[in-house]
Design a protein around this motif. Structure first.
Motif, PDB file in Angstrom:
ATOM      1  N   ARG A 210      36.633  32.799  32.026  1.00  7.05           N
ATOM      2  CA  ARG A 210      36.788  31.737  31.014  1.00  7.05           C
ATOM      3  C   ARG A 210      35.988  30.495  31.391  1.00  7.05           C
ATOM      4  NH1 ARG A 210      42.156  33.406  30.889  1.00  7.05           N
ATOM      5  NH2 ARG A 210      42.956  31.619  32.033  1.00  7.05           N
ATOM      6  N   HIS A 211      35.806  30.263  32.703  1.00  9.55           N
ATOM      7  CA  HIS A 211      35.012  29.097  33.143  1.00  9.55           C
ATOM      8  C   HIS A 211      33.515  29.388  33.121  1.00  9.55           C
ATOM      9  CE1 HIS A 211      37.925  26.011  34.155  1.00  9.55           C
ATOM     10  NE2 HIS A 211      38.737  26.980  34.526  1.00  9.55           N
ATOM     11  N   GLY A 212      33.128  30.555  32.651  1.00 10.91           N
ATOM     12  CA  GLY A 212      31.709  30.846  32.448  1.00 10.91           C
ATOM     13  C   GLY A 212      31.035  31.612  33.576  1.00 10.91           C
ATOM     14  N   TYR A 213      31.771  31.925  34.647  1.00 11.78           N
ATOM     15  CA  TYR A 213      31.140  32.658  35.752  1.00 11.78           C
ATOM     16  C   TYR A 213      30.898  34.111  35.360  1.00 11.78           C
ATOM     17  CZ  TYR A 213      32.104  28.843  39.023  1.00 11.78           C
ATOM     18  OH  TYR A 213      32.127  27.634  39.665  1.00 11.78           O
ATOM     19  N   ARG A 214      29.709  34.633  35.775  1.00 12.33           N
ATOM     20  CA  ARG A 214      29.430  36.054  35.591  1.00 12.33           C
ATOM     21  C   ARG A 214      29.062  36.702  36.920  1.00 12.33           C
ATOM     22  NH1 ARG A 214      31.816  34.785  31.961  1.00 12.33           N
ATOM     23  NH2 ARG A 214      31.361  34.912  29.731  1.00 12.33           N
ATOM     24  N   SER A 215      29.243  35.964  38.003  1.00 12.39           N
ATOM     25  CA  SER A 215      28.975  36.491  39.334  1.00 12.39           C
ATOM     26  C   SER A 215      30.075  36.000  40.271  1.00 12.39           C
ATOM     27  CB  SER A 215      27.600  35.992  39.797  1.00 12.39           C
ATOM     28  OG  SER A 215      27.430  36.234  41.170  1.00 12.39           O
ATOM     29  N   VAL A 216      30.682  36.928  41.008  1.00 15.88           N
ATOM     30  CA  VAL A 216      31.807  36.573  41.882  1.00 15.88           C
ATOM     31  C   VAL A 216      31.653  37.243  43.239  1.00 15.88           C
ATOM     32  CG1 VAL A 216      34.302  36.810  42.230  1.00 15.88           C
ATOM     33  CG2 VAL A 216      33.439  36.211  39.978  1.00 15.88           C
ATOM     34  N   PHE A 217      31.807  36.454  44.281  1.00 12.41           N
ATOM     35  CA  PHE A 217      31.820  36.983  45.651  1.00 12.41           C
ATOM     36  C   PHE A 217      33.270  37.188  46.068  1.00 12.41           C
ATOM     37  CE2 PHE A 217      32.010  36.085  50.287  1.00 12.41           C
ATOM     38  CZ  PHE A 217      31.258  37.165  50.715  1.00 12.41           C
ATOM     39  N   PHE A 218      33.593  38.381  46.526  1.00  8.42           N
ATOM     40  CA  PHE A 218      34.935  38.660  47.036  1.00  8.42           C
ATOM     41  C   PHE A 218      34.958  38.244  48.500  1.00  8.42           C
ATOM     42  CE2 PHE A 218      37.293  41.436  43.915  1.00  8.42           C
ATOM     43  CZ  PHE A 218      36.436  41.170  42.861  1.00  8.42           C
ATOM     44  N   ALA A 219      35.615  37.108  48.777  1.00  7.71           N
ATOM     45  CA  ALA A 219      35.567  36.510  50.119  1.00  7.71           C
ATOM     46  C   ALA A 219      36.602  37.153  51.045  1.00  7.71           C
ATOM     47  CB  ALA A 219      35.809  35.009  50.005  1.00  7.71           C
ATOM     48  N   ASP A 220      36.577  38.475  51.086  1.00  9.33           N
ATOM     49  CA  ASP A 220      37.466  39.216  51.985  1.00  9.33           C
ATOM     50  C   ASP A 220      36.722  39.444  53.294  1.00  9.33           C
ATOM     51  OD1 ASP A 220      38.239  39.645  49.212  1.00  9.33           O
ATOM     52  OD2 ASP A 220      39.664  41.110  49.989  1.00  9.33           O
ATOM     53  N   ASP A 221      37.472  39.562  54.373  1.00 17.01           N
ATOM     54  CA  ASP A 221      36.796  39.806  55.656  1.00 17.01           C
ATOM     55  C   ASP A 221      36.282  41.239  55.705  1.00 17.01           C
ATOM     56  OD1 ASP A 221      37.587  37.191  56.454  1.00 17.01           O
ATOM     57  OD2 ASP A 221      39.609  38.016  56.609  1.00 17.01           O
ATOM     58  N   ASN A 222      37.009  42.139  55.067  1.00 17.05           N
ATOM     59  CA  ASN A 222      36.594  43.541  55.028  1.00 17.05           C
ATOM     60  C   ASN A 222      37.305  44.171  53.831  1.00 17.05           C
ATOM     61  OD1 ASN A 222      35.976  46.205  55.480  1.00 17.05           O
ATOM     62  ND2 ASN A 222      36.173  46.032  57.705  1.00 17.05           N
ATOM     63  N   LEU A 223      36.619  44.180  52.684  1.00 18.16           N
ATOM     64  CA  LEU A 223      37.288  44.541  51.418  1.00 18.16           C
ATOM     65  C   LEU A 223      37.815  45.974  51.409  1.00 18.16           C
ATOM     66  CD1 LEU A 223      37.713  43.472  48.355  1.00 18.16           C
ATOM     67  CD2 LEU A 223      35.839  45.030  47.848  1.00 18.16           C
ATOM     68  N   THR A 224      37.074  46.901  52.034  1.00 23.58           N
ATOM     69  CA  THR A 224      37.371  48.321  51.806  1.00 23.58           C
ATOM     70  C   THR A 224      38.062  49.015  52.976  1.00 23.58           C
ATOM     71  OG1 THR A 224      35.126  48.805  52.558  1.00 23.58           O
ATOM     72  CG2 THR A 224      35.455  48.639  50.187  1.00 23.58           C
ATOM     73  N   VAL A 225      38.453  48.262  54.000  1.00 26.14           N
ATOM     74  CA  VAL A 225      38.893  48.940  55.233  1.00 26.14           C
ATOM     75  C   VAL A 225      40.201  49.707  55.034  1.00 26.14           C
ATOM     76  CG1 VAL A 225      40.126  46.955  56.257  1.00 26.14           C
ATOM     77  CG2 VAL A 225      39.041  48.647  57.745  1.00 26.14           C
ATOM     78  N   MET A 226      41.056  49.262  54.135  1.00 21.30           N
ATOM     79  CA  MET A 226      42.306  49.991  53.855  1.00 21.30           C
ATOM     80  C   MET A 226      42.090  50.794  52.571  1.00 21.30           C
ATOM     81  SD  MET A 226      44.197  49.346  56.286  1.00 21.30           S
ATOM     82  CE  MET A 226      44.433  48.190  57.617  1.00 21.30           C
ATOM     83  N   ARG A 227      41.841  52.079  52.735  1.00 16.38           N
ATOM     84  CA  ARG A 227      41.317  52.870  51.620  1.00 16.38           C
ATOM     85  C   ARG A 227      42.265  52.975  50.421  1.00 16.38           C
ATOM     86  NH1 ARG A 227      37.213  52.189  54.465  1.00 16.38           N
ATOM     87  NH2 ARG A 227      35.880  53.903  55.126  1.00 16.38           N
ATOM     88  N   ARG A 228      43.569  53.178  50.678  1.00 19.03           N
ATOM     89  CA  ARG A 228      44.479  53.399  49.547  1.00 19.03           C
ATOM     90  C   ARG A 228      44.533  52.158  48.651  1.00 19.03           C
ATOM     91  NH1 ARG A 228      50.376  55.087  49.855  1.00 19.03           N
ATOM     92  NH2 ARG A 228      50.065  55.051  52.089  1.00 19.03           N
ATOM     93  N   ARG A 229      44.697  51.006  49.280  1.00 19.94           N
ATOM     94  CA  ARG A 229      44.773  49.786  48.465  1.00 19.94           C
ATOM     95  C   ARG A 229      43.416  49.500  47.807  1.00 19.94           C
ATOM     96  NH1 ARG A 229      43.038  44.006  48.184  1.00 19.94           N
ATOM     97  NH2 ARG A 229      41.170  44.226  49.418  1.00 19.94           N
ATOM     98  N   THR A 230      42.314  49.863  48.507  1.00 21.71           N
ATOM     99  CA  THR A 230      40.977  49.638  47.943  1.00 21.71           C
ATOM    100  C   THR A 230      40.801  50.443  46.663  1.00 21.71           C
ATOM    101  OG1 THR A 230      40.123  49.345  50.162  1.00 21.71           O
ATOM    102  CG2 THR A 230      38.508  49.764  48.453  1.00 21.71           C
ATOM    103  N   ARG A 231      41.223  51.714  46.701  1.00 19.55           N
ATOM    104  CA  ARG A 231      41.074  52.550  45.500  1.00 19.55           C
ATOM    105  C   ARG A 231      41.848  51.937  44.333  1.00 19.55           C
ATOM    106  NH1 ARG A 231      41.225  56.628  49.583  1.00 19.55           N
ATOM    107  NH2 ARG A 231      39.192  57.639  49.675  1.00 19.55           N
TER     108      ARG A 231
END
Ligand code: SF4
Length: 506
Positions: A210-231
C-alpha cells in the motif's frame, strides 16, 4: 505531549548494498534499503506520543527539534555518527536514548553517550520503557528479552520517507542455529530461531504494498534454515504474490549454502518472488571454514551448489572473507579463481573482522592480536585483526588486488554471461530498453573508462534483450557493480591495470 525524534545515523563507510555513493554521484536522493528499526520502534510509542523519524542518508538531522527525547539506532558502521549525534543533542539539553545492534553488542562503548541505553530486543520491554519515559522516572539501562517477534504492532511505515527507498524490509525470523566464530548476530539474537506466522508476514507485506513498495528484502539471518516453517511461509507468499507484473513484489534475502540441497525450496523461493539471495560462502580454504565453525560450507561443493541455485533462476550474491588464521598469501589468487568459477556476478569481499562479543574477538584478544580502536573497519580493506600467516601490508595489498580483480568489468561480464546461460526457464516478458534513467547515466560514466567497461555494458544489453524476464535482476547487478566500483574509486584503490583480463596474477 511527550515527543521522540528517532534517527538512523549515516554510516562512516558506505557498504556494497547501500547505493548511497551512486545516488550522491547521480544527484538522486535515494537509499537502497529502507531502515526497518525506526518504523518498528515507532510502532511501540503510545498513541499520545509525537514521533518523528530522520533517515540521515536522505537529509540533514534537525538539531533544533523540539522533541524531548532523541532516539539513536544503528550498527557498527554507524558508530562514529551515533557518538557524534548523542554528544551534540545532550549538549543541547535533550535526553538521548541509544539502542540497536551496536548498543547491544558493545554496551560499554555506548554507555558514556546515552541517558538511556537499550540493550537487546525491544518488544517485551517497550511498554515499560515508554511508560517510564512518560513519567520522567526512567532508568539508565533497559535489557531486552528473546520475545515472540510476531506479537508487536505493525511497523509505522507511514512515518518513513518511503518514496526515496528502492527496497523495504520485513523480518520473518530472528536467530540462526549455526555457530560461526566471527558472527555477532547469534550473540545478539541467539541460535534458537524465532518466527513470525505467515499471516503476520503477509500483513506487513500488504502494508508495504500500500505504501508503494515493489521490492522487499527479508532481513532474516537465515530465511530457509528451518525447512518445515520455510515451506509454509513460501507457500503463503507464492499465493499472495501471484499478481500481474507491476503489482508483483520482488524479494531478496539471506540464506546458507545448504539451501541448494532442496530443489523444492528453491522452486518455492522462485515462485514466491525471490530472485536474489545473499549467501556467506566466505572462502574456498577448507581449513579456514573448519576452524571458523562454518560447518555448513565444509566439503559442500559450493561451486556446484551456486550453479544449482542459478539453474533455479535465483542469483546468489556471495559473501567472501579473507584473513582467517589459515590463510596464507596465496589466498587472494585462490579466492579470485573460486569466484570466477561460479555463475555469480555479485560478491562482497571483505577482510575478516572480530566484532565485540564474538568468540573470535575473545580468542584474538587473549592472543594479543587485536588492533585497538579498529573494531569498525574504516575502509573496505580495514580490519582489527593482526593476521597470522602474512604481514598486515601483504594482506592489505592482496585485498586491493582481489577487489580490483573481482570487480574487473571483463570478469564481471564473464560471470553475468555464465549466469544468464544457465538461469532458470525463460519466461515470456515484455522487452524494455536496458539503459534508461540512472542506469543510462552510469553507463555513460563507465563508457568513458575503457574497453572492459564497454564489454560489460554490451553483455548486459544483449542479456536483457535475449532474456527480458531478467531485466530487473540485470539492472540490480549493474547498479551494485557501479556502487562497488565507485566505492573503490572513492577510497583511491581502484586500479584499471589489475582488472584487465590479461593482467598478470598477483
Ligand atoms: S550462518 Fe550466518 S547468521 Fe548463521 S552463525 Fe553463521 S554467519 Fe551467523
Amino acid at each position: 505531549m511527550p515527543s521522540l525524534y528517532l534517527i538512523n545515523p549515516a554510516e562512516s563507510v558506505p557498504g556494497y548494498f547501500g547505493l548511497e555513493v551512486l545516488g550522491a554521484w547521480a544527484g538522486v536522493q535515494a537509499v537502497g534499503m529502507a531502515d526497518l528499526v525506526m518504523p518498528t520502534v515507532a510502532a511501540f510509542a503510545p498513541a499520545d506520543w509525537d514521533v518523528r523519524l530522520c533517515e540521515e542518508r536522505l537529509g540533514p538531522v534537525d538539531f533544533d527539534t523540539p522533541a524531548e527525547f532523541v532516539g539513536l539506532t544503528g550498527k557498527i558502521t554507524q558508530r562514529e555518527r551515533i557518538c557524534e549525534l548523542a554528544t551534540e543533542f545532550r549538549r543541547r539539553g535533550r535526553k538521548v536514548i541509544v539502542g540497536g545492534s551496536y548498543a547491544s553488542l558493545s554496551p560499554e562503548e555506548v554507555r558514556p553517550y546515552a541517558d538511556v541505553l537499550v540493550i537487546g530486543e525491544i518488544e517485551e520491554i517497550a511498554a515499560a520503557l515508554f511508560s517510564d519515559l512518560s513519567s520522567g522516572r526512567y532508568k539508565p539501562e533497559y535489557r531486552g528479552t528473546k520475545p515472540d517477534i510476531g506479537a508487536g504492532p505493525l511497523p509505522r511505515w507511514d512515518l518513513y520517507p518511503s518514496g526515496h527507498a528502492m527496497t523495504a524490509q520485513v523480518q520473518t525470523s530472528r536467530g540462526c542455529p549455526f555457530e560461526c566464530e566471527f558472527c555477532d548476530v547469534i550473540q545478539y539474537l541467539g541460535r534458537k530461531q524465532r518466527w513470525k506466522e505467515p499471516e503476520r508476514v503477509i500483513a506487513e507485506l500488504d502494508l508495504l504494498h500500500r505504501h508503494g513498495y515493489r521490492s522487499v528484502f527479508f532481513a532474516d539471518d537465515n530465511l530457509t534454515v528451518m525447512r518445515r516453517r520455510t515451506r509454509a511461509l513460501l507457500e503463503a507468499l507464492a499465493s499472495w504474490n501471484d499478481r500481474p507484473e507491476g503489482e508483483r513484489m520482488a524479494f531478496s534475502t539471506q540464506v546458507s549454502i545448504d539451501v541448494a540441497r532442496d530443489a523444492d525450496i528453491l522452486d518455492l523461493l522462485r515462485e514466491s518472488g525471490f530472485a536474489m539471495t545473499f549467501i556467506g560462502l566466505e572462502t574456498p580454504n577448507e581449513e579456514s571454514l573448519s576452524h571458523a565453525g562454518k560447518r555448513q560450507n565444509v566439503k559442500a561443493d559450493m561451486i556446484g551448489r551456486i550453479k544449482t541455485i542459478a539453474e533455479h533462476g535465483i542469483l546468489a550474491f556471495g559473501g567472501i572473507v579473507v584473513g582467517f588464521d589459515q590463510d596464507g598469501p596465496d589466498i587472494f589468487e585462490r579466492q579470485a579463481a573460486f569466484i570466477q568459477a561460479m555463475p555469480m556476478p555479485l560478491v562482497s569481499p571483505g577482510l575478516l573482522v572480530a566484532p565485540d562479543a564474538t568468540p573470535l574477538h575473545a580468542r584474538l584478544a587473549a592472543a594479543g592480536r587485536l588492533i585497538e580502536g579498529r573494531q569498525s573497519a574504516a575502509s573496505v580493506v580495514g580490519t582489527n585483526i593482526r593476521p597470522l600467516l602474512m604481514s598486515e601490508e601483504t594482506m592489505r595489498n592482496g585485498m586491493i588486488w582481489l577487489l580490483n580483480r573481482v570487480f574487473s568489468a571483463d570478469l564481471v561480464a564473464e560471470r553475468v554471461a555464465a549466469f544468464v546461460d544457465i538461469c532458470g526457464d525463460h519466461k515470456p516478458s515484455e522487452r524494455k530498453p536496458f539503459f534508461s534513467g540512472i542506469t543510462a547515466a552510469m553507463a555513460r560514466r563507465l563508457a568513458t573508462k575503457g574497453r572492459g567497461e564497454y564489454g560489460l555494458i554490451r553483455v548486459l544489453d544483449k542479456a536483457a534483450h535475449t532474456r527480458p524476464d531478467l531485466w530487473s535482476l540485470l539492472t540490480t547487478v549493474f547498479l551494485y557493480y557501479c556502487q562497488a566500483r565507485f566505492m573503490l574509486e572513492r577510497e583511491g584503490i581502484w586500479d584499471d591495470a589489475i582488472g584487465r583480463r590479461d593482467a598478470p596474477v598477483l
